[in-house]
Design an enzyme around this catalytic site. Structure first.
Site: not given
Ligand code: GRF
Length: 199
Positions: A108, A140-141, A89, A12-13, A173
């Site tokens: 995040h 960063d890492e 991830m 979604s982001n 977000e």
């Molecule tokens: C979001 O909550 C983001 O902050 C986190 O993982 C989630 C990803 O959601 N890092 P999407 O895949 O962007 O819907």
């Protein structure tokens, strides 16, 4: 600016960034590719629906550096200048970070440095805090580390569940990521830039 987005799931982001590029809210930019390390990431189909090229690069038991090298190659082949992690991830190797110095950002779902890692919303609920939110930061890492670019606050309400709080944070977000990427583009690479807290 040519943008590459890395996802592992829902996306979604990523969609928020793609739509903001299309509308001009993120100016003079193109999402050159969406790369997923998971073949079944729902975001891949959503990217294709928006006419964005997609690419699946699974780890397949390789060392982190070897996996990252393939991703770096695909990004560089397309001239990507800014890498946006959007629910990606995996930790990046130092090889990856060095390939795009100051040009990798992440979102995040907490007010970093609080509640790094998975289930940030659950950690915030358990803490008893009255407020949480989201953070866009340079990468960063190290996990959810790096200079903070922008944060948006969200109230934690009585009766909130992880689901209700996560949904409220997710709305912010999308706004935060679009605003931060827009500012990075408008700054024409004069990085780093720190935008501060928006409530
Ligand atoms: C979001 O909550 C983001 O902050 C986190 O993982 C989630 C990803 O959601 N890092 P999407 O895949 O962007 O819907």
């Amino acid at each position: 600016m040519k943008i590459g987005v890395l996802i592992s799931g829902r996306g979604s982001n990523m969609v928020a960034i793609v739509e903001a590029v299309a509308s001009g809210a993120i100016p003079r930019s193109e999402v050159a590719v969406v790369i997923s390390d998971k073949a079944d990431a729902a975001g891949l189909e959503r990217a294709r629906e928006h006419g964005v090229e997609t690419c699946v690069i699974e780890r397949n038991g390789r060392a982190r550096g070897d996996h990252d090298a393939e991703i770096i190659g695909e990004l560089q082949n397309r001239g990507v200048e800014l890498v946006c992690l959007a629910g990606y991830m995996r930790l990046l190797s130092s090889l990856f970070v060095a390939a795009f110095p100051g040009r990798i950002v992440n979102i995040h779902p907490s007010l970093l440095p609080k509640y790094k890692g998975i289930d940030a919303q659950g950690q915030a609920l358990e803490s008893g805090d009255g407020v949480s939110g989201c953070t866009v930061h340079f990468v960063d890492e190290h996990l959810d580390n790096g200079d903070i670019i922008l944060q948006r606050e969200v109230p934690i309400l009585a009766g909130d569940t992880v689901e209700s709080l996560s949904a409220r944070i997710l709305e912010q977000e999308h706004l935060a990521y679009v605003e931060a990427v827009g500012e990075i583009v408008r700054s024409k690479g004069r990085l780093p830039l720190i935008l501060g807290l928006i409530t």
